[in-house]
Design a protein around this motif. Structure first.
Motif, mmCIF file in Angstrom:
data_model
loop_
_atom_site.group_PDB
_atom_site.id
_atom_site.type_symbol
_atom_site.label_atom_id
_atom_site.label_comp_id
_atom_site.label_asym_id
_atom_site.label_seq_id
_atom_site.Cartn_x
_atom_site.Cartn_y
_atom_site.Cartn_z
ATOM 1 N N PRO A 217 0.819 -1.223 0.000
ATOM 2 C CA PRO A 217 0.000 0.000 0.000
ATOM 3 C C PRO A 217 0.844 1.261 0.000
ATOM 4 O O PRO A 217 1.994 1.271 0.452
ATOM 5 N N VAL A 218 0.232 2.344 -0.537
ATOM 6 C CA VAL A 218 0.862 3.655 -0.592
ATOM 7 C C VAL A 218 0.061 4.593 0.298
ATOM 8 O O VAL A 218 -1.129 4.822 0.060
ATOM 9 N N ALA A 219 0.707 5.126 1.336
ATOM 10 C CA ALA A 219 0.060 6.068 2.256
ATOM 11 C C ALA A 219 0.400 7.486 1.814
ATOM 12 O O ALA A 219 1.538 7.949 1.974
ATOM 13 N N GLU A 220 -0.597 8.175 1.225
ATOM 14 C CA GLU A 220 -0.355 9.527 0.709
ATOM 15 C C GLU A 220 -0.326 10.532 1.851
ATOM 16 O O GLU A 220 -1.139 10.498 2.764
ATOM 17 N N GLU A 221 0.605 11.474 1.777
ATOM 18 C CA GLU A 221 0.750 12.540 2.759
ATOM 19 C C GLU A 221 0.640 13.885 2.053
ATOM 20 O O GLU A 221 0.325 13.944 0.863
ATOM 21 N N LYS A 222 0.881 14.962 2.799
ATOM 22 C CA LYS A 222 0.748 16.296 2.208
ATOM 23 C C LYS A 222 1.959 16.623 1.333
ATOM 24 O O LYS A 222 3.006 15.956 1.406
ATOM 25 N N ASP A 223 1.785 17.674 0.530
ATOM 26 C CA ASP A 223 2.846 18.171 -0.353
ATOM 27 C C ASP A 223 3.342 17.091 -1.312
ATOM 28 O O ASP A 223 4.556 16.984 -1.586
ATOM 29 N N LYS A 224 2.425 16.271 -1.789
ATOM 30 C CA LYS A 224 2.738 15.244 -2.781
ATOM 31 C C LYS A 224 3.767 14.220 -2.287
ATOM 32 O O LYS A 224 4.494 13.619 -3.070
ATOM 33 N N ARG A 225 3.804 14.052 -0.999
ATOM 34 C CA ARG A 225 4.689 13.044 -0.420
ATOM 35 C C ARG A 225 3.878 11.807 -0.055
ATOM 36 O O ARG A 225 2.674 11.880 0.169
ATOM 37 N N ALA A 226 4.565 10.670 0.027
ATOM 38 C CA ALA A 226 3.899 9.418 0.345
ATOM 39 C C ALA A 226 4.899 8.474 0.990
ATOM 40 O O ALA A 226 6.119 8.708 0.979
ATOM 41 N N ARG A 227 4.352 7.401 1.541
ATOM 42 C CA ARG A 227 5.154 6.355 2.166
ATOM 43 C C ARG A 227 4.701 5.023 1.593
ATOM 44 O O ARG A 227 3.526 4.672 1.678
ATOM 45 N N VAL A 228 5.645 4.293 1.011
ATOM 46 C CA VAL A 228 5.339 3.058 0.287
ATOM 47 C C VAL A 228 5.864 1.874 1.089
ATOM 48 O O VAL A 228 7.029 1.871 1.518
ATOM 49 N N ARG A 229 4.985 0.872 1.253
ATOM 50 C CA ARG A 229 5.384 -0.347 1.944
ATOM 51 C C ARG A 229 5.799 -1.398 0.897
ATOM 52 O O ARG A 229 5.095 -1.647 -0.089
ATOM 53 N N ILE A 285 9.365 3.140 2.549
ATOM 54 C CA ILE A 285 10.243 4.046 1.806
ATOM 55 C C ILE A 285 9.534 5.378 1.613
ATOM 56 O O ILE A 285 8.404 5.429 1.101
ATOM 57 N N PRO A 286 10.149 6.510 2.000
ATOM 58 C CA PRO A 286 9.548 7.832 1.763
ATOM 59 C C PRO A 286 9.818 8.295 0.333
ATOM 60 O O PRO A 286 10.955 8.247 -0.145
ATOM 61 N N VAL A 287 8.781 8.754 -0.332
ATOM 62 C CA VAL A 287 8.913 9.221 -1.713
ATOM 63 C C VAL A 287 8.172 10.544 -1.853
ATOM 64 O O VAL A 287 7.364 10.936 -0.997
ATOM 65 N N VAL A 288 8.446 11.241 -2.960
ATOM 66 C CA VAL A 288 7.765 12.483 -3.292
ATOM 67 C C VAL A 288 7.600 12.541 -4.807
ATOM 68 O O VAL A 288 8.445 12.028 -5.564
ATOM 69 N N TYR A 289 6.491 13.163 -5.235
ATOM 70 C CA TYR A 289 6.223 13.333 -6.667
ATOM 71 C C TYR A 289 6.641 14.739 -7.054
ATOM 72 O O TYR A 289 6.044 15.733 -6.630
#
Length: 424
Positions: A217-229, A285-289
């Motif tokens: 799953p991908v947990a979306e956060e603010k400012d186009k950031r997310a955390r991917v398992r 893993i922390p990611v950003v778009y």
């Protein structure tokens, strides 16, 4: 002048004077609208009685209105009668037609129609006012506020791209070789944000191999950031005492005995679980778009993998048709035998498309077959089958659908669908 008087009489709804008709019927030599005056007697002849002086005759137009008024007064109820016959109204002796001061004329049909239409329109307006209310004519009610329509355009975050990048990064991050660290650094640089150190977090020691990287799953956060398992299957022991001893530099002889004793105490408190084969490791893993692509923004973190799944709701059970189960057992057993040898379509129902099992699988036995109660040309049942594969025996459950196939001579039941597991 006579046309103007006629128009005025029509407008004021006054009766037409009879003098107009008399004038029309009078001789040509007589003045219009004046009654004939008898010639006065000669002065030489003695008068039997004194004759009263007569008033001068009125004008023709005024005489018409005077005659009409006299006739109206004469026909009014309770009007006084003339004292003498000689003083009768001007209508006396004028004939039978002079009894009525005016003539009745039928209204035109077009006028009647317009009157009826006007009355109907007036009553329609009154009825409309009673139904809708006069207030609504001048102050229209406010229209109801409609909620904004929410259009579902799909996920706003590129989930699939984030999963792909995270899986590739996890495969490179958890695989290392102290004899060749360069490939790991190059693979991490492909997905890490510009300026980050690809070698940070690893002491350049040890060796580990990644077998599978499964994004979750991908947990979306603010400012186009997310955390991917990501769940990663790695091959290597959880701890290696030899590698720990090798991590100590050979020329490091400045540490005292207290530090060595502390290390020994710490090693004795390590996890006693021994892992000798591949194991699953969770990684977030922390990611950003940004700039149209997904990049890793920092170091990931190891997380646990659930060892036990939650309980599932119980399946609904249905009553079995034992008689039909016994009759159709041979059909199902023959089908699974052909299913293992790749000849399932030879015994399947016409039009059914059932792919064959791969080589190396043989039918052990049909342990159980139960058909649900029902009727019609389609029946469904549950089959428990054992397969011989890789030197082992596996028991599995199938949901099987039977279809009645009829011909001119006979009818039979054949398998039309087969699905693994019990979903319902």
């Amino acid at each position: 002048m006579s046309t103007f008087k006629t128009v005025m009489r029509r407008i004021l709804n006054l009766p037409e004077p009879q003098g107009d008709k008399n004038a029309a019927n009078a001789p040509a030599g007589d003045p219009a609208g004046q009654p004939a005056v008898a010639p006065l007697p000669q002065h030489s002849a003695p008068a039997p009685s004194p004759v009263p002086a007569q008033a001068p005759p009125a004008a023709a137009g005024l005489q018409q209105w005077t005659d009409a008024a006299a006739r109206l007064q004469a026909q009014a109820p309770g009007a006084p009668q003339s004292a003498a016959t000689g003083q009768a109204g001007p209508s006396t002796g004028q004939g039978k037609g002079r009894d009525v001061p005016w003539q009745l004329e039928d209204e035109n049909s077009g006028t009647k129609f317009l009157v009826k239409v006007g009355r109907g329109a007036l009553w329609g307006v009154v009825a409309l006012a009673a139904i809708t209310g006069i207030r609504s004519w001048f102050w229209a009610p406010a229209p109801p506020k409609s909620e904004p329509v929410q259009v579902n355009n799909g996920p706003t975050y590129p989930v699939q791209e984030a999963q792909a990048v995270a899986a590739r990064f996890a495969r490179a991050y958890l695989a290392w070789d102290e004899n060749d660290p360069k490939p790991r650094a190059e693979a991490l640089a492909r997905d890490m944000a510009k300026g980050l150190d690809t070698a940070a977090g690893w002491n350049t020691r040890g060796r580990q191999e990644v077998l599978v990287a499964q994004p979750g799953p991908v947990a979306e956060e603010k400012d186009k950031r997310a955390r991917v398992r990501v769940d990663v299957l790695v091959k290597g022991p959880a701890s290696d005492d030899k590698s720990k001893s090798s991590d100590k530099p050979k020329d490091d002889k400045s540490k005292d005995k207290k530090d060595e004793a502390k290390k020994d105490d710490t090693s004795r408190t390590d996890d006693s679980r021994q892992v000798t084969g591949p194991r699953w490791i969770g990684l977030e893993i922390p990611v950003v778009y940004t700039s149209g692509r997904i990049v890793v923004t920092g170091q990931p973190g190891l997380v646990g993998v659930p060892q036990n799944a939650p309980s599932a709701p119980a399946l609904t059970t249905q009553n079995a048709d034992n008689d039909f189960s016994d009759k159709s057992r041979g059909v199902v057993e023959e089908f699974f035998g052909k299913y293992a040898t790749g000849e399932a379509e030879s015994v399947a129902a016409p039009g059914a498309s059932i792919a064959a099992l791969p080589p190396g699988v043989a039918l052990g036995s049909l342990r159980n077959w139960s058909v649900d109660e029902g009727s019609g040309s389609d029946r469904t049942g549950v089959a428990t089958v054992t397969w011989l594969m890789g030197g082992a025996e596996l028991e599995q459950t199938y949901r099987v659908k039977l279809t009645r196939v009829a011909s001119a001579k006979a009818e039979r039941w054949q398998v039309s669908e087969v699905h693994g597991g019990m979903s319902s």
